[in-house]
Motif scaffolding. Structure first.
Motif, short mmCIF file in Angstrom:
data_model
loop_
_atom_site.label_atom_id
_atom_site.label_comp_id
_atom_site.label_asym_id
_atom_site.label_seq_id
_atom_site.Cartn_x
_atom_site.Cartn_y
_atom_site.Cartn_z
N ALA A 12 0.82 -1.22 0.00
CA ALA A 12 0.00 0.00 0.00
C ALA A 12 0.85 1.26 0.00
CB ALA A 12 -0.95 0.00 1.19
N ASP A 13 2.02 1.23 0.63
CA ASP A 13 2.91 2.40 0.63
C ASP A 13 3.41 2.71 -0.78
OD1 ASP A 13 2.65 2.73 3.39
OD2 ASP A 13 4.41 1.48 3.82
N VAL A 50 1.85 1.85 -3.58
CA VAL A 50 0.69 2.31 -4.35
C VAL A 50 0.44 3.78 -4.06
CG1 VAL A 50 -1.80 2.05 -4.73
CG2 VAL A 50 -0.36 0.01 -4.45
N ARG A 51 0.44 4.17 -2.77
CA ARG A 51 0.24 5.57 -2.40
C ARG A 51 1.30 6.47 -3.03
NH1 ARG A 51 -1.09 3.52 2.50
NH2 ARG A 51 0.94 3.94 3.39
N ALA A 52 2.56 6.04 -2.97
CA ALA A 52 3.66 6.84 -3.53
C ALA A 52 3.47 7.03 -5.04
CB ALA A 52 5.00 6.18 -3.23
N ASN A 53 3.08 5.97 -5.74
CA ASN A 53 2.86 6.07 -7.18
C ASN A 53 1.66 6.97 -7.51
OD1 ASN A 53 5.04 4.55 -8.05
ND2 ASN A 53 3.91 2.63 -7.94
N LEU A 54 0.62 6.90 -6.69
CA LEU A 54 -0.54 7.76 -6.92
C LEU A 54 -0.18 9.23 -6.74
CD1 LEU A 54 -3.41 5.72 -5.23
CD2 LEU A 54 -2.93 5.99 -7.67
N VAL A 55 0.63 9.52 -5.73
CA VAL A 55 1.05 10.91 -5.50
C VAL A 55 1.97 11.39 -6.62
CG1 VAL A 55 2.44 12.39 -3.98
CG2 VAL A 55 0.74 10.83 -3.00
N ALA A 56 2.93 10.55 -7.01
CA ALA A 56 3.93 10.97 -8.00
C ALA A 56 3.39 10.95 -9.43
CB ALA A 56 5.16 10.06 -7.91
N HIS A 57 2.55 9.96 -9.76
CA HIS A 57 2.16 9.76 -11.15
C HIS A 57 0.65 9.79 -11.39
CE1 HIS A 57 6.31 8.57 -11.67
NE2 HIS A 57 6.16 7.65 -10.75
N GLY A 58 -0.13 9.67 -10.32
CA GLY A 58 -1.58 9.65 -10.47
C GLY A 58 -2.15 8.27 -10.76
N PHE A 59 -1.26 7.27 -10.91
CA PHE A 59 -1.73 5.90 -11.16
C PHE A 59 -0.70 4.90 -10.65
CE2 PHE A 59 1.15 6.30 -14.65
CZ PHE A 59 1.55 5.02 -14.98
N HIS A 60 -1.16 3.68 -10.47
CA HIS A 60 -0.29 2.55 -10.10
C HIS A 60 -0.77 1.35 -10.89
CE1 HIS A 60 2.08 -0.28 -7.73
NE2 HIS A 60 1.00 -1.04 -7.72
N LEU A 61 0.14 0.62 -11.51
CA LEU A 61 -0.20 -0.54 -12.32
C LEU A 61 0.13 -1.81 -11.55
CD1 LEU A 61 -1.15 -1.53 -15.10
CD2 LEU A 61 1.24 -1.40 -15.85
N GLN A 62 -0.86 -2.67 -11.38
CA GLN A 62 -0.68 -3.96 -10.73
C GLN A 62 -0.70 -5.05 -11.79
OE1 GLN A 62 -3.06 -4.98 -7.21
NE2 GLN A 62 -3.47 -6.95 -8.18
N MET A 63 0.43 -5.71 -11.97
CA MET A 63 0.57 -6.76 -12.98
C MET A 63 0.23 -8.12 -12.35
SD MET A 63 1.49 -5.03 -15.59
CE MET A 63 2.11 -6.23 -16.74
N PRO A 64 -0.02 -9.13 -13.20
CA PRO A 64 -0.32 -10.47 -12.68
C PRO A 64 0.87 -11.01 -11.89
CG PRO A 64 -0.63 -10.39 -15.06
CD PRO A 64 -0.05 -9.08 -14.64
N PRO A 65 0.58 -11.86 -10.91
CA PRO A 65 1.70 -12.45 -10.15
C PRO A 65 2.54 -13.35 -11.04
CG PRO A 65 -0.38 -13.47 -9.53
CD PRO A 65 -0.70 -12.35 -10.47
N ARG A 66 3.82 -13.38 -10.76
CA ARG A 66 4.72 -14.27 -11.50
C ARG A 66 4.52 -15.70 -11.02
NH1 ARG A 66 10.86 -12.76 -11.19
NH2 ARG A 66 10.71 -14.96 -10.90
N PRO A 67 4.62 -16.67 -11.92
CA PRO A 67 4.59 -18.05 -11.45
C PRO A 67 5.80 -18.28 -10.55
CG PRO A 67 4.73 -17.95 -13.86
CD PRO A 67 4.76 -16.55 -13.36
N ASP A 68 5.64 -19.13 -9.58
CA ASP A 68 6.77 -19.40 -8.67
C ASP A 68 7.96 -19.92 -9.46
OD1 ASP A 68 4.61 -20.62 -6.09
OD2 ASP A 68 5.45 -18.63 -6.36
N PHE A 69 9.11 -19.40 -9.12
CA PHE A 69 10.33 -19.80 -9.77
C PHE A 69 10.82 -21.09 -9.13
CE2 PHE A 69 14.15 -19.52 -12.05
CZ PHE A 69 15.19 -19.82 -11.21
#
Length: 90
Positions: free
Chosen positions: A57-58, A60-79
């Motif tokens: 969440a920290d 996400v908040r930082a990206n919202l303040v700096a850029h106005g958006f945050h992109l959440q990508m799919p989780p990586r398969p376990d290596f």
């Protein structure tokens, strides 16, 4: 801080957090093109101490303040190192 979460209908398990409701202008054009249509799924309060399932969440908040958006990508398969070719076979 409020965040508005949208699901990409083109990219599975990909979400965008926005600082403003329907404020798609904050997303860079190339990224927006890759995401395709976005559907609103959630409004969430990102107060300090808030935990999110897949994101910090920290961050996400930082990206919202700096850029106005945050992109959440799919989780990586376990290596699994046992599935990789280590190049040690003769």
């Amino acid at each position: 801080m409020q965040a508005f979460v949208y699901k990409s209908l083109r990219k599975a398990d990909t979400y965008v957090y926005l600082a403003g409701h329907d404020d798609f202008g904050r997303i860079p054009v190339p990224v927006r093109g890759e995401l395709g249509e976005l559907r609103f799924v959630l409004e969430v309060a990102l107060d300090p101490g808030r935990r999110l399932a897949r994101e910090d969440a920290d961050v996400v908040r930082a990206n919202l303040v700096a850029h106005g958006f945050h992109l959440q990508m799919p989780p990586r398969p376990d290596f699994d190192p046992l599935t990789e070719d280590w190049g040690t076979d003769a």
